[in-house]
Design a protein around this motif. Structure first.
Motif, PDB file in Angstrom:
ATOM      1  N   LEU A  78       0.837  -1.200   0.000  1.00 30.40           N
ATOM      2  CA  LEU A  78       0.000   0.000   0.000  1.00 30.40           C
ATOM      3  C   LEU A  78       0.873   1.253   0.000  1.00 30.40           C
ATOM      4  N   ASP A  79       1.919   1.243   0.810  1.00 31.39           N
ATOM      5  CA  ASP A  79       2.832   2.383   0.844  1.00 31.39           C
ATOM      6  C   ASP A  79       3.482   2.605  -0.526  1.00 31.39           C
ATOM      7  N   GLN A  80       3.861   1.503  -1.200  1.00 34.91           N
ATOM      8  CA  GLN A  80       4.441   1.622  -2.544  1.00 34.91           C
ATOM      9  C   GLN A  80       3.437   2.240  -3.508  1.00 34.91           C
ATOM     10  N   HIS A  81       2.180   1.822  -3.405  1.00 35.05           N
ATOM     11  CA  HIS A  81       1.131   2.386  -4.251  1.00 35.05           C
ATOM     12  C   HIS A  81       1.024   3.896  -4.031  1.00 35.05           C
ATOM     13  N   CYS A  82       1.028   4.301  -2.780  1.00 39.44           N
ATOM     14  CA  CYS A  82       0.891   5.723  -2.460  1.00 39.44           C
ATOM     15  C   CYS A  82       2.087   6.547  -2.924  1.00 39.44           C
ATOM     16  N   ALA A  83       3.195   5.887  -3.208  1.00 39.10           N
ATOM     17  CA  ALA A  83       4.402   6.578  -3.654  1.00 39.10           C
ATOM     18  C   ALA A  83       4.561   6.568  -5.175  1.00 39.10           C
ATOM     19  N   THR A  84       3.653   5.921  -5.893  1.00 40.56           N
ATOM     20  CA  THR A  84       3.794   5.847  -7.348  1.00 40.56           C
ATOM     21  C   THR A  84       3.617   7.224  -7.991  1.00 40.56           C
ATOM     22  N   GLU A  85       4.192   7.359  -9.161  1.00 40.06           N
ATOM     23  CA  GLU A  85       4.085   8.608  -9.901  1.00 40.06           C
ATOM     24  C   GLU A  85       2.631   8.950 -10.189  1.00 40.06           C
ATOM     25  N   HIS A  86       1.864   7.967 -10.643  1.00 46.31           N
ATOM     26  CA  HIS A  86       0.472   8.255 -11.003  1.00 46.31           C
ATOM     27  C   HIS A  86      -0.354   8.664  -9.792  1.00 46.31           C
ATOM     28  N   PHE A  87      -0.127   8.039  -8.644  1.00 46.00           N
ATOM     29  CA  PHE A  87      -0.861   8.405  -7.430  1.00 46.00           C
ATOM     30  C   PHE A  87      -0.504   9.833  -7.007  1.00 46.00           C
ATOM     31  N   ARG A  88       0.788  10.120  -6.931  1.00 45.75           N
ATOM     32  CA  ARG A  88       1.262  11.442  -6.483  1.00 45.75           C
ATOM     33  C   ARG A  88       0.835  12.561  -7.434  1.00 45.75           C
ATOM     34  N   ARG A  89       0.680  12.239  -8.701  1.00 45.93           N
ATOM     35  CA  ARG A  89       0.277  13.242  -9.688  1.00 45.93           C
ATOM     36  C   ARG A  89      -1.235  13.431  -9.732  1.00 45.93           C
ATOM     37  N   LEU A  90      -2.002  12.324  -9.725  1.00 43.42           N
ATOM     38  CA  LEU A  90      -3.446  12.401  -9.942  1.00 43.42           C
ATOM     39  C   LEU A  90      -4.241  12.771  -8.690  1.00 43.42           C
ATOM     40  N   VAL A  91      -3.844  12.262  -7.539  1.00 41.99           N
ATOM     41  CA  VAL A  91      -4.627  12.505  -6.323  1.00 41.99           C
ATOM     42  C   VAL A  91      -4.740  13.998  -5.994  1.00 41.99           C
ATOM     43  N   PRO A  92      -3.668  14.772  -6.055  1.00 38.29           N
ATOM     44  CA  PRO A  92      -3.842  16.205  -5.787  1.00 38.29           C
ATOM     45  C   PRO A  92      -4.780  16.889  -6.788  1.00 38.29           C
ATOM     46  N   GLN A  93      -4.753  16.446  -8.044  1.00 32.24           N
ATOM     47  CA  GLN A  93      -5.657  17.027  -9.046  1.00 32.24           C
ATOM     48  C   GLN A  93      -7.116  16.710  -8.713  1.00 32.24           C
ATOM     49  N   ILE A  94      -7.369  15.481  -8.266  1.00 30.88           N
ATOM     50  CA  ILE A  94      -8.719  15.078  -7.867  1.00 30.88           C
ATOM     51  C   ILE A  94      -9.132  15.834  -6.601  1.00 30.88           C
ATOM     52  N   ASN A  95      -8.239  15.869  -5.632  1.00 31.01           N
ATOM     53  CA  ASN A  95      -8.560  16.516  -4.357  1.00 31.01           C
ATOM     54  C   ASN A  95      -8.871  18.003  -4.497  1.00 31.01           C
ATOM     55  N   ALA A  96      -8.398  18.618  -5.543  1.00 29.58           N
ATOM     56  CA  ALA A  96      -8.682  20.038  -5.771  1.00 29.58           C
ATOM     57  C   ALA A  96     -10.178  20.293  -5.992  1.00 29.58           C
ATOM     58  N   HIS A  97     -10.935  19.222  -6.248  1.00 28.98           N
ATOM     59  CA  HIS A  97     -12.369  19.354  -6.535  1.00 28.98           C
ATOM     60  C   HIS A  97     -13.244  18.749  -5.438  1.00 28.98           C
ATOM     61  N   GLN A  98     -12.664  18.538  -4.263  1.00 23.96           N
ATOM     62  CA  GLN A  98     -13.439  17.970  -3.155  1.00 23.96           C
ATOM     63  C   GLN A  98     -14.462  18.964  -2.628  1.00 23.96           C
ATOM     64  N   ARG A  99     -15.622  18.444  -2.238  1.00 24.50           N
ATOM     65  CA  ARG A  99     -16.610  19.267  -1.533  1.00 24.50           C
ATOM     66  C   ARG A  99     -16.556  18.989  -0.042  1.00 24.50           C
ATOM     67  N   ALA A 100     -15.904  17.887   0.336  1.00 26.53           N
ATOM     68  CA  ALA A 100     -15.711  17.501   1.738  1.00 26.53           C
ATOM     69  C   ALA A 100     -14.439  16.664   1.799  1.00 26.53           C
ATOM     70  N   PRO A 101     -13.815  16.598   2.964  1.00 24.66           N
ATOM     71  CA  PRO A 101     -12.589  15.798   3.087  1.00 24.66           C
ATOM     72  C   PRO A 101     -12.847  14.324   2.792  1.00 24.66           C
ATOM     73  N   CYS A 102     -11.821  13.683   2.266  1.00 19.29           N
ATOM     74  CA  CYS A 102     -11.919  12.250   2.000  1.00 19.29           C
ATOM     75  C   CYS A 102     -11.944  11.479   3.326  1.00 19.29           C
ATOM     76  N   ALA A 103     -12.412  10.252   3.242  1.00 21.60           N
ATOM     77  CA  ALA A 103     -12.440   9.364   4.412  1.00 21.60           C
ATOM     78  C   ALA A 103     -11.767   8.061   4.010  1.00 21.60           C
ATOM     79  N   VAL A 104     -10.747   7.676   4.755  1.00 15.89           N
ATOM     80  CA  VAL A 104      -9.991   6.467   4.454  1.00 15.89           C
ATOM     81  C   VAL A 104     -10.040   5.551   5.668  1.00 15.89           C
ATOM     82  N   THR A 105     -10.382   4.285   5.424  1.00 16.41           N
ATOM     83  CA  THR A 105     -10.463   3.309   6.496  1.00 16.41           C
ATOM     84  C   THR A 105      -9.667   2.078   6.108  1.00 16.41           C
ATOM     85  N   LEU A 106      -8.775   1.636   6.983  1.00 16.67           N
ATOM     86  CA  LEU A 106      -8.039   0.395   6.787  1.00 16.67           C
ATOM     87  C   LEU A 106      -8.787  -0.695   7.535  1.00 16.67           C
TER      88      LEU A 106
END
Length: 121
Positions: A78-106
């Protein structure tokens, strides 16, 4: 998705098995903007060698509510996934359009046998 400054921070410190439920809440006027970003994120993530499962769903009554169901072999994957180029590039672009904070549950798998009494058949 997760916070753009440290996307895996919200996951916690577990070291074995990683089943994740991540919920995004996107502004309705941005759905056409984030759709291709989500498509790219899902396609690229499914190509990661350690990805067991990576599914994205939308809420039938709220099209701006996105839910990821993810399965990784362990926290390191999971940590490797979060460090990938595509994750680091795309997630901030998506988060720029949030109406509420994300919720993450393990999540942990539920061991049914621990909670069931032996049954006679």
């Amino acid at each position: 998705m997760r916070s753009s400054d440290d996307p895996c921070r919200a996951i916690g410190g577990r070291k074995s098995g990683a089943q994740v439920i991540a919920q995004d809440f996107i502004k309705s006027e941005a759905l056409d903007i984030v759709a291709p970003l989500y498509r790219e994120l899902v396609q690229a993530t499914r190509q990661e060698p350690l990805c067991i499962s990576y599914e994205l769903f939308t809420n039938q009554s709220d099209p701006g509510h996105f839910v990821f169901i993810e399965t990784w072999p362990d926290r390191a994957a999971l940590d490797q996934h979060c460090a990938t180029e595509h994750f680091r590039r795309l997630v901030p672009q998506i988060n720029a359009h949030q109406r509420a904070p994300c919720a993450v549950t393990l999540m942990d798998g539920f061991a049914v046998s621990k909670f069931m009494k032996e049954q006679e058949f």
